[in-house]
Design an enzyme around this catalytic site. Structure first.
Site, PDB file in Angstrom:
ATOM      1  N   CYS B  50       0.821  -1.207   0.000  1.00 22.13           N
ATOM      2  CA  CYS B  50       0.000   0.000   0.000  1.00 22.13           C
ATOM      3  C   CYS B  50       0.861   1.266   0.000  1.00 22.13           C
ATOM      4  CB  CYS B  50      -0.969  -0.003   1.162  1.00 22.13           C
ATOM      5  SG  CYS B  50      -0.191  -0.345   2.724  1.00 22.13           S
ATOM      6  N   HIS B  99      18.773   0.311  -3.055  1.00 21.86           N
ATOM      7  CA  HIS B  99      17.400   0.736  -2.772  1.00 21.86           C
ATOM      8  C   HIS B  99      16.560  -0.448  -2.278  1.00 21.86           C
ATOM      9  CE1 HIS B  99      13.704   3.052  -3.052  1.00 21.86           C
ATOM     10  NE2 HIS B  99      13.164   2.007  -3.674  1.00 21.86           N
TER      11      HIS B  99
END
Lengths: 281, 460
Positions: B50, B99
């Site tokens: 989300c 990342h």
């Protein structure tokens, strides 16, 4: 032979020193490795220490618990044993950061005692050689070691409870065990210590009766021992009847351990207390 | 081969964009297939939560791949004229790798240190792998990412400090009681906050929860949810005798429990410890209660202080997590370097051989009849030149392969000598089809497979 004993003793001190540093590092920084190193160093030190005690036993020809040095050394060794048992059982490694330095100090005191004349083994007069003597002294040491553990745990309790009351936000305290665990552990150690101290006093009286014909003299050491017994008796009484679990219990355990050290320290200055039983003592 | 990633997260896109871009689980296999069909993309994985949607891929030409994936993400969901590209970021090589490691370690999360993301990354990898979308590079990348995430969780205390009021209360109670299993709790007031805290307490093993509320219906309602029972304010003193944890959140304007009254209760309790949380404003419980023996009272401000300190603590832990991530990036970079070196050297030698053969053939054809000795001399000349010329770069490349940026050299070499085209042509000849470049089809090693089993369990 004496050479071997000194070497083993020094190696044990080295082990405990590494253990002390490692456990303190474990407390200060979250380094699980430091905790593991501490445990290993402690176990190795403990085994070497046992070697030193056994070497001395063979050398002096009787249980090496007659001089101040022998007594302190055995005290330190037993405290390590009790601590190791506690760590294995509760997995609360943080307690080591408080208990192991105490062991280290006991070892230091023991060493000082050694170089200030404790190297000589005491020849125990035949009249004093009795199984009661061995039981008396051994049980006393285990009792004191239990109080030493109760003391270190009580210290942590006092720190943790102060943190919770004052609502300090340092993350350090999250690493300390919960109050309930500490309180229970301290209580358990005091119960053990108190029971053994009672046995110590009783066996001591039986032994004194058989060796000197009198079971009690009010020498400073015995008086201090009785005071210690009363303090821990009060601890148990207040806990069970007045709900003094928690901080007050922890405070009494701390005072009680101070009394243990006084009991101990007295013969440090007056010599082994068995002389006071002898005529003219 | 390079790792590339394209995505958007709570840091670059508002929730109304994120929710539209998120890939539902059932669409991911289709999206993975579509990604792999893009020219130049060998492997792909999609991480969709989300708070972020990110595509990871392995490609030989990173710059093109990033652009193509951006276009793909933009086009996959119908957003009308909306320019999604303004929210998208793209990273390549070690930046993309670092990342993913940061994301997996929850350093990039909205709540730094939350534990969900590690499971989500595992899930993302599991889906990609079971759809055949990953191969050597992404397998290694995700194994390394999951390993890093686990390391950060165990070696730093990033996830240990509660960052919500209700959870902070549970942690504090644990500092007094240890494990909460079998403890009992009393809720005064049945508001939202009380309910949340009660659920946390429940999840931590607290049983026997009593709910007291001004309106009995609401108390009973909440009691049903948390498997407790309802009580009334009239029996407050008795209820307090059996509670280990009290959470007060009533709307009362006056104190509902004075210090003196609490002192009497503590006396009857024989000083058994009690932890009280007053999350009501105005407060319900007399602040003086905290001075009573074995009684701990935290009000809403105290809890907020704890949470603020915990957040700061997590930030600090995030810094030490940074060095763990650096280490993992190094591990991955080295793996990439060594992985690329052997095929590159082979390709380079092959290139030399091809030129050699072609040139020698050309020369001997022009010279007409040559004795075997003369032909050998000419060939020897060619071999000598090719070998001497390639010797230096090959040695250098082997040396550099153990360095972190070693594969930059390898990649440059491939680029300069156009080795990718050569390999492709070769594999076409060998396999008779337009297949993947050889190193991509290499099976994962045993070690990697073992790690896969471990990390494949789907956790939600």
């Amino acid at each position: 032979m004496a050479q071997l004993e000194v070497v083993l003793f020094w190696l044990a001190i080295a082990g405990y020193s590494v253990g002390t540093i490692a456990y303190l590092t474990f407390l200060a920084a979250k380094k699980p490795k430091a905790g593991q190193i501490g445990l290993i160093a402690l176990v190795v030190g403990w085994v070497l220490h046992l070697g030193a005690i056994l070497t001395r036993w063979i050398e002096v020809g009787h249980v090496p618990l007659a001089t101040q040095f022998e007594f302190l050394s055995f005290f330190a060794w037993t405290t390590v044993a009790i601590y190791l048992f506690t760590e294995a059982q509760t997995k609360q490694k943080i307690i080591g950061a408080f208990a192991v330095p105490i062991i280290w100090i006991l070892m230091g005191a023991s060493w000082i005692s050694y170089i200030t004349g404790g190297a000589e083994g005491a020849g125990i007069p035949a009249t004093l050689q009795s199984p009661w003597f061995v039981v008396h002294v051994t049980v006393a040491v285990v009792s004191f070691a239990s109080f030493a553990l109760a003391f270190s745990v009580a210290l942590i309790y006092l720190l943790q409870e102060k943190h919770l009351k004052k609502k300090t936000t340092s993350s350090f305290f999250k690493r300390l065990p919960p109050l309930g665990t500490l309180d229970h552990l301290s209580y358990r150690s005091v119960v053990l210590g108190f029971a053994l101290l009672t046995v110590t006093l009783i066996t001591g009286m039986i032994w004194a009766q058989s060796a000197f014909g009198k079971f009690w003299v009010w020498d400073p050491k015995l008086t201090a021992a009785v005071a210690t017994w009363i303090i821990f008796g009060a601890y148990l009484h207040a806990r069970l009847t007045a709900g003094w679990q928690g901080r007050r219990s922890a405070l009494i355990a701390t005072i009680g351990f101070a009394a243990v050290l006084v009991t101990f320290g007295i013969s440090y200055f007056t010599g082994a207390h068995l002389e006071t039983f002898l005529p003219g003592g | 081969m390079h790792v590339v990633m394209v995505g958007l997260s709570h840091k670059t896109a508002p929730v109304e964009v994120r929710e539209k871009v998120a890939f539902p689980d059932d669409l991911i296999p289709e999206a993975l297939r579509a990604l792999q069909e893009i020219d130049g993309i060998g492997e792909a994985a999609i991480l969709s939560t989300c708070n972020r949607t990110e595509v990871y891929a392995a490609s030989a030409s990173p710059a093109d791949a990033i652009e193509q994936i951006k276009t793909f993400v933009d086009g996959f969901r119908d957003l009308g004229d909306y320019d999604l590209k303004q929210h998208l970021y793209g990273l390549d090589s070690l930046d993309a790798c670092a990342h993913l490691f940061r994301v997996t370690s929850s350093l990039d999360s909205m709540v730094v240190g939350e534990g969900q993301i590690l499971a989500q990354v595992k899930e993302c990898y599991w889906i990609a792998q079971s759809n055949g979308a990953t191969s050597t590079v992404l397998n290694k990348l995700f194994h390394e990412a999951i390993r890093t995430g686990k390391r950060v969780r165990t070696e730093t205390s990033i996830g240990e400090n509660a960052v919500s009021i209700s959870y902070a209360a549970v942690e504090l109670a644990k500092q007094v009681f240890g494990e909460l299993l079998g403890r009992s709790a009393l809720l005064l007031g049945a508001g939202e906050m009380a309910e949340l805290t009660a659920k946390h307490l429940c999840a931590n093993g607290v049983r026997n929860i009593t709910v007291v509320n001004r309106t009995r219906e609401r108390a009973e309602e909440l009691a049903r949810v948390i498997d407790g029972k309802a009580g009334s304010f009239d029996e407050l003193d008795e209820l307090m005798l059996n509670a280990d944890i009290v959470v007060s959140s009533t709307a009362a304007q006056e104190l509902i429990l004075e210090k003196d009254r609490m002192a009497k209760i503590m006396h009857t309790r024989k000083n058994r410890p009690i932890f009280m949380f007053d999350i009501a404003v105005p407060r319900d419980l007399d602040p003086g209660i905290n001075d009573l023996y074995n009684t701990y009272l935290y009000d809403i401000d105290d809890l907020k202080n704890v949470v603020a300190a915990n957040k700061a603590e997590r930030e600090k832990e995030a810094e030490s997590a940074g060095s763990i991530i650096e280490e993992s990036v190094d591990v991955f970079a080295q793996w990439m370097s060594t992985r690329e070196v052997v095929p590159t050297i082979t390709a380079l030698k092959r290139k030399g051989e091809l030129i050699l053969e072609a040139e020698v053939e050309k020369a001997t054809a022009r010279m007409g009849d040559l004795s075997e000795r003369e032909a050998n001399i000419i060939k020897g000349l060619g071999v000598g030149i090719v070998n001497k010329l390639l010797h230096g770069p090959i040695i250098k490349m082997k040396e550099m392969s153990s360095k972190r940026d070693g594969y930059v050299y390898t990649e440059s070499l491939r680029e300069l000598f156009d080795l990718d085209a050569l390999e492709e042509a070769d594999s076409e000849v060998i396999a008779g089809r337009n297949g993947d470049s050889p190193e991509v089809t290499v099976e994962p090693t045993e070690d990697e497979e073992a790690a896969t089993d471990d990390s494949l369990r789907r956790t939600t």
